[in-house]
Write a protein that holds these residues in place. Sequence first.
Motif, PDB file in Angstrom:
ATOM      1  N   UNK A  55       0.794  -1.218   0.000  1.00 33.38           N
ATOM      2  CA  UNK A  55       0.000   0.000   0.000  1.00 33.38           C
ATOM      3  C   UNK A  55       0.830   1.273   0.000  1.00 33.38           C
ATOM      4  N   UNK A  56       2.164   1.135  -0.086  1.00 33.96           N
ATOM      5  CA  UNK A  56       3.023   2.314  -0.044  1.00 33.96           C
ATOM      6  C   UNK A  56       3.982   2.318  -1.231  1.00 33.96           C
ATOM      7  N   UNK A  57       5.095   1.562  -1.135  1.00 34.21           N
ATOM      8  CA  UNK A  57       6.088   1.639  -2.204  1.00 34.21           C
ATOM      9  C   UNK A  57       7.056   0.459  -2.180  1.00 34.21           C
ATOM     10  N   UNK A  58       7.789   0.324  -3.304  1.00 35.26           N
ATOM     11  CA  UNK A  58       8.862  -0.667  -3.451  1.00 35.26           C
ATOM     12  C   UNK A  58      10.160   0.098  -3.670  1.00 35.26           C
ATOM     13  N   UNK A  59      11.155  -0.163  -2.808  1.00 33.54           N
ATOM     14  CA  UNK A  59      12.435   0.555  -2.876  1.00 33.54           C
ATOM     15  C   UNK A  59      13.539  -0.365  -3.364  1.00 33.54           C
ATOM     16  N   UNK A  60      14.443   0.194  -4.173  1.00 33.69           N
ATOM     17  CA  UNK A  60      15.513  -0.570  -4.818  1.00 33.69           C
ATOM     18  C   UNK A  60      16.708   0.362  -5.026  1.00 33.69           C
ATOM     19  N   UNK A  61      17.867  -0.195  -5.338  1.00 31.29           N
ATOM     20  CA  UNK A  61      19.009   0.643  -5.714  1.00 31.29           C
ATOM     21  C   UNK A  61      20.179   0.614  -4.761  1.00 31.29           C
ATOM     22  N   UNK A  62      20.095  -0.212  -3.709  1.00 31.31           N
ATOM     23  CA  UNK A  62      21.226  -0.358  -2.791  1.00 31.31           C
ATOM     24  C   UNK A  62      22.083  -1.528  -3.253  1.00 31.31           C
ATOM     25  N   UNK A  63      23.373  -1.297  -3.540  1.00 34.37           N
ATOM     26  CA  UNK A  63      24.216  -2.406  -4.002  1.00 34.37           C
ATOM     27  C   UNK A  63      24.395  -3.504  -2.953  1.00 34.37           C
ATOM     28  N   UNK A  64      24.165  -3.192  -1.665  1.00 33.62           N
ATOM     29  CA  UNK A  64      24.286  -4.205  -0.604  1.00 33.62           C
ATOM     30  C   UNK A  64      22.970  -4.946  -0.388  1.00 33.62           C
ATOM     31  N   UNK A  65      21.884  -4.431  -0.964  1.00 35.85           N
ATOM     32  CA  UNK A  65      20.588  -5.084  -0.842  1.00 35.85           C
ATOM     33  C   UNK A  65      19.912  -4.870   0.497  1.00 35.85           C
ATOM     34  N   UNK A  66      20.384  -3.905   1.298  1.00 38.96           N
ATOM     35  CA  UNK A  66      19.780  -3.693   2.630  1.00 38.96           C
ATOM     36  C   UNK A  66      19.439  -2.234   2.907  1.00 38.96           C
ATOM     37  N   UNK A  67      19.674  -1.359   1.927  1.00 36.88           N
ATOM     38  CA  UNK A  67      19.274   0.029   2.106  1.00 36.88           C
ATOM     39  C   UNK A  67      20.329   0.948   2.675  1.00 36.88           C
ATOM     40  N   UNK A  68      21.559   0.444   2.816  1.00 40.54           N
ATOM     41  CA  UNK A  68      22.596   1.256   3.465  1.00 40.54           C
ATOM     42  C   UNK A  68      23.581   1.879   2.489  1.00 40.54           C
ATOM     43  N   UNK A  69      23.493   1.546   1.198  1.00 38.30           N
ATOM     44  CA  UNK A  69      24.533   2.016   0.292  1.00 38.30           C
ATOM     45  C   UNK A  69      24.019   2.672  -0.953  1.00 38.30           C
ATOM     46  N   UNK A  70      24.973   3.179  -1.730  1.00 36.60           N
ATOM     47  CA  UNK A  70      24.655   3.802  -3.003  1.00 36.60           C
ATOM     48  C   UNK A  70      25.779   3.539  -3.983  1.00 36.60           C
ATOM     49  N   UNK A  71      25.769   4.275  -5.065  1.00 36.79           N
ATOM     50  CA  UNK A  71      26.828   4.141  -6.057  1.00 36.79           C
ATOM     51  C   UNK A  71      28.078   4.857  -5.536  1.00 36.79           C
ATOM     52  N   UNK A  72      29.157   4.766  -6.288  1.00 38.25           N
ATOM     53  CA  UNK A  72      30.399   5.457  -5.895  1.00 38.25           C
ATOM     54  C   UNK A  72      30.362   6.927  -6.303  1.00 38.25           C
ATOM     55  N   UNK A  73      29.286   7.344  -6.942  1.00 39.36           N
ATOM     56  CA  UNK A  73      29.166   8.741  -7.393  1.00 39.36           C
ATOM     57  C   UNK A  73      28.717   9.637  -6.234  1.00 39.36           C
ATOM     58  N   UNK A  75      26.635  12.217  -3.879  1.00 38.79           N
ATOM     59  CA  UNK A  75      25.201  12.406  -3.644  1.00 38.79           C
ATOM     60  C   UNK A  75      24.707  13.600  -4.458  1.00 38.79           C
ATOM     61  N   UNK A  76      23.401  13.589  -4.710  1.00 38.28           N
ATOM     62  CA  UNK A  76      22.775  14.628  -5.533  1.00 38.28           C
ATOM     63  C   UNK A  76      22.113  15.702  -4.676  1.00 38.28           C
ATOM     64  N   UNK A  77      22.131  16.921  -5.166  1.00 38.55           N
ATOM     65  CA  UNK A  77      21.358  17.998  -4.534  1.00 38.55           C
ATOM     66  C   UNK A  77      19.883  17.740  -4.809  1.00 38.55           C
ATOM     67  N   UNK A  78      19.044  17.990  -3.831  1.00 40.82           N
ATOM     68  CA  UNK A  78      17.600  17.780  -3.976  1.00 40.82           C
ATOM     69  C   UNK A  78      17.061  18.584  -5.149  1.00 40.82           C
ATOM     70  N   UNK A  79      16.127  17.980  -5.885  1.00 31.26           N
ATOM     71  CA  UNK A  79      15.400  18.677  -6.945  1.00 31.26           C
ATOM     72  C   UNK A  79      13.903  18.487  -6.672  1.00 31.26           C
ATOM     73  N   UNK A  80      13.493  18.853  -5.456  1.00 31.06           N
ATOM     74  CA  UNK A  80      12.091  18.707  -5.083  1.00 31.06           C
ATOM     75  C   UNK A  80      11.249  19.508  -6.070  1.00 31.06           C
ATOM     76  N   UNK A  81      10.081  18.969  -6.417  1.00 29.74           N
ATOM     77  CA  UNK A  81       9.243  19.617  -7.422  1.00 29.74           C
ATOM     78  C   UNK A  81       7.775  19.462  -7.039  1.00 29.74           C
ATOM     79  N   UNK A  82       6.920  20.039  -7.843  1.00 27.45           N
ATOM     80  CA  UNK A  82       5.484  20.065  -7.534  1.00 27.45           C
ATOM     81  C   UNK A  82       4.752  18.799  -7.975  1.00 27.45           C
TER      82      UNK A  82
END
Length: 156
Positions: A55-73, A75-82
Amino acid sequence: MAYEDPENTLVMETTKGPVVIKLRPDLAPNHVARIKELAGEGFYDGIVFHRVIDGFMAQVGCPHGIGTGGSSKPDLKAEFNEEPHVRGTCSMARAQNPDSANSQFFICFEDAPFLNRQYTVWGQVIEGMENVDQIKRGEPVKDPDSIVSMKVASAL
């Protein structure tokens, strides 16, 4: 398959079937550029949906598969939008810091207006939402589903 804008269309093959995402560089140009860059490098191939809340969401994209990591690039500045968080919205996951999005993202199962203007919306599922609905739930997920491959349509 012919896509309206192959340069801004992601084709994600999951263990539940294909999902096609329309990218929105008009909303979040830097986030779209990052997703395309990582997809082109094969970063997402084989990565699991580690946090899937019914009823909410599916999250993906952690190379460790547990939500603690990201790519070696960096971090991005927020681009919050409407753009509202509705069923099929693709948005970046982040830590407490608004400028901490990197490679993790989520797809909304349902409307989630409490996320609006707090997370960067960068795309919308245009085909295969029924496959997203089949992704195995859990926090963490036991024997999780994964992205088999994710490519920009123009690179297929």
